[in-house]
Design an enzyme around this catalytic site. Structure first.
Site, PDB file in Angstrom:
ATOM      1  N   SER A 150       0.821  -0.802  -0.410  1.00  0.00           N
ATOM      2  CA  SER A 150       0.461   0.682   0.032  1.00  0.00           C
ATOM      3  C   SER A 150       0.810   1.350   0.220  1.00  0.00           C
ATOM      4  O   SER A 150       1.839   1.439  -0.355  1.00  0.00           O
ATOM      5  CB  SER A 150      -1.000  -0.119   1.449  1.00  0.00           C
ATOM      6  OG  SER A 150      -1.807   1.232   1.134  1.00  0.00           O
ATOM      7  N   ARG A 224     -12.120   7.435   9.402  1.00  0.00           N
ATOM      8  CA  ARG A 224     -11.732   6.089   9.670  1.00  0.00           C
ATOM      9  C   ARG A 224     -12.782   4.735   8.365  1.00  0.00           C
ATOM     10  O   ARG A 224     -12.198   4.704   7.929  1.00  0.00           O
ATOM     11  CB  ARG A 224     -11.573   5.600  10.777  1.00  0.00           C
ATOM     12  CG  ARG A 224     -11.502   3.746  10.653  1.00  0.00           C
ATOM     13  CD  ARG A 224     -10.483   3.822  10.092  1.00  0.00           C
ATOM     14  NE  ARG A 224      -9.202   2.026  10.531  1.00  0.00           N
ATOM     15  CZ  ARG A 224      -8.469   1.853   9.850  1.00  0.00           C
ATOM     16  NH1 ARG A 224      -7.747   2.257   9.029  1.00  0.00           N
ATOM     17  NH2 ARG A 224      -8.352   0.128  10.225  1.00  0.00           N
ATOM     18  N   ASP A 322      -9.921  -3.387  -6.095  1.00  0.00           N
ATOM     19  CA  ASP A 322      -8.893  -2.431  -5.476  1.00  0.00           C
ATOM     20  C   ASP A 322      -9.807  -0.663  -6.070  1.00  0.00           C
ATOM     21  O   ASP A 322      -9.142  -0.835  -7.435  1.00  0.00           O
ATOM     22  CB  ASP A 322      -7.408  -2.733  -5.903  1.00  0.00           C
ATOM     23  CG  ASP A 322      -6.832  -1.406  -4.890  1.00  0.00           C
ATOM     24  OD1 ASP A 322      -7.475  -0.671  -4.242  1.00  0.00           O
ATOM     25  OD2 ASP A 322      -5.470  -1.933  -4.406  1.00  0.00           O
ATOM     26  N   HIS A 355      -8.418  -3.262  -1.373  1.00  0.00           N
ATOM     27  CA  HIS A 355      -7.096  -3.219  -1.175  1.00  0.00           C
ATOM     28  C   HIS A 355      -6.840  -3.372   0.014  1.00  0.00           C
ATOM     29  O   HIS A 355      -5.222  -3.763  -0.172  1.00  0.00           O
ATOM     30  CB  HIS A 355      -7.187  -1.479  -1.292  1.00  0.00           C
ATOM     31  CG  HIS A 355      -6.282  -0.522  -0.817  1.00  0.00           C
ATOM     32  ND1 HIS A 355      -5.063  -1.195  -1.757  1.00  0.00           N
ATOM     33  CD2 HIS A 355      -5.320  -0.370   0.488  1.00  0.00           C
ATOM     34  CE1 HIS A 355      -3.813  -0.254  -1.704  1.00  0.00           C
ATOM     35  NE2 HIS A 355      -4.060  -0.550   0.267  1.00  0.00           N
ATOM     36  N   ASP A 356      -7.486  -4.007   0.763  1.00  0.00           N
ATOM     37  CA  ASP A 356      -7.943  -4.758   1.976  1.00  0.00           C
ATOM     38  C   ASP A 356      -7.124  -6.527   1.629  1.00  0.00           C
ATOM     39  O   ASP A 356      -7.047  -7.016   2.374  1.00  0.00           O
ATOM     40  CB  ASP A 356      -8.624  -4.363   3.214  1.00  0.00           C
ATOM     41  CG  ASP A 356      -8.331  -3.739   3.734  1.00  0.00           C
ATOM     42  OD1 ASP A 356      -7.280  -3.366   4.228  1.00  0.00           O
ATOM     43  OD2 ASP A 356      -8.753  -3.599   5.225  1.00  0.00           O
TER      44      ASP A 356
END
EC number: 2.3.1.-
Length: 376
Positions: A150, A224, A322, A355-356
């Protein structure tokens, strides 16, 4: 059994002054890091991991700290990053509050926290600080492999450009050679949410406040939530939550309160994060991610910048779902490194986690990374 907290972190003092790319310098700064495995006598088996925005240097458990690390499934004896073979180093980014000097640290010139007087931070500064750990802290002339995840993948590109000849191979994980408008827009909104929280108070909040002190909880919570939304894919959101509503007794008794399970999930996720990461550090690292552009090293051309990197081999991994670091950016990195003369393996995964995925889809990432490292 003792429940006393244990810490495997070590610290490397940066040269003083430590000059920053955009001006200014740090005095008496340090960087936190952890290691696993044993450095060979030839010092040729070192593997450095550069992290995303929020993780600490605790990537995996160890005898000194047996708590699970953020990449626990990937690092250890017999795992993809095999600590029987590799001497693994994970550095906490300069500017992060997980042990390294950051905006929440005390400025030796004033005896008070830096806050917004901290020099402007770039990922080049992060890379240079990590290089100091490797070269002068651990005495390693050349890394066998540099792994960047990342934001850490961008820092890794900077590391290889700024310190040519110090990296033999590279693993690029879900990253980009520059931030695209969508990613910049999301991070801009995250920063705005923090800055517009009255409790942020121009960066002068209670850094160590317990609940009830002046602290931008709401801004950090919104930031967040925005991040979590972009870290996963719409496919996963649909599969996990659909349109399932909360039970009546779980709903908020106020106008426009939470009604759906996905809202409750985001709230719980945000609450776990809010007081675990310093808001000013978040602002600095977020902006550093937006500023990074490898095209600066190629006369404004990303491919020209990538072609300046000299390594032997690389593995570039991307995920089709992503939206923060799109797959075409991973392809761009792979093409650029290949044009620079590296032998490149490109892996495009179809994981639904977005993405995670590199934190969640350990089996697929283990096969790719473990297979690449085993062939070195």
């Amino acid at each position: 059994m003792s429940t006393e907290a244990r810490d495997a972190r070590r610290y490397h003092a940066l040269p003083s002054p430590f000059a920053m790319k955009r001006g200014g310098a740090l005095h008496g700064a340090r960087v936190a890091y952890e290691t696993w495995g044993r450095l060979s006598e030839a010092r040729d088996n070192a593997l450095l991991i550069l992290t995303g925005l929020s993780p600490s240097a605790h990537a995996a458990s160890s005898p000194e700290d047996p708590s699970p690390g953020w990449w626990e499934g990937m690092i250890g004896p017999g795992k993809a990053i095999d600590t029987h073979r590799w001497f693994v180093i994970c550095v906490n980014s300069l500017g992060s509050d997980k042990g390294s000097t950051c905006p929440a640290s005390v400025d030796p010139a004033t005896g008070r926290p830096y806050r917004l007087s901290f020099p402007e931070l770039t990922l080049e500064d992060v890379a240079n600080a990590a290089f100091e750990v490797v070269r002068h802290g651990l005495g390693i002339e050349r890394l066998a492999c540099l792994v960047g995840c990342s934001m850490g993948g961008m820092s890794a590109l900077a590391y290889m450009l700024l310190h040519p000849g110090t990296v033999r191979t590279h693993v690029s994980v879900d990253t980009a050679p520059q931030a695209q408008p969508f990613a910049i827009a999301i991070r801009s909104l995250q920063r705005e949410a923090i800055r517009l929280d009255p409790q942020w108070n121009g960066g002068d909040y209670d850094i160590h406040a317990a609940d009830g002190g002046r602290y931008p909880d709401i801004g950090m919570s919104i930031a967040r939530k925005l991040g979590v939304i972009t870290y996963r894919s719409a496919m996963e959101w649909n599969g996990r939550f659909a349109r399932i509503r909360l039970d009546p007794e779980q709903r908020e008794d106020e106008p426009f309160g939470f009604e759906f399970q996905v809202e409750s999930y985001l709230q719980a996720h945000a609450q776990r994060f809010v007081r675990t990461f310093d808001p000013n550090c978040y602002l600095y690292l977020s902006r550093a991610s937006d500023w990074f552009d490898i095209g600066e090293y190629g006369g404004g051309d990303v491919m020209a910048g990538l072609r300046r990197i000299r390594i032997e081999r690389a593995l570039v991994i991307g995920v089709s779902t992503d939206i923060l670091f799109p797959l075409e950016q991973q392809e761009q990195i792979a093409t650029g490194l290949e044009a620079a003369g590296a032998r490149v393996d490109f892996v495009a995964l179809d994981s639904p986690q977005g993405h995670d995925a590199f934190l969640v889809d350990i089996p697929n990432y283990s096969r790719a990374i473990g297979g690449f490292l085993a062939a070195l």
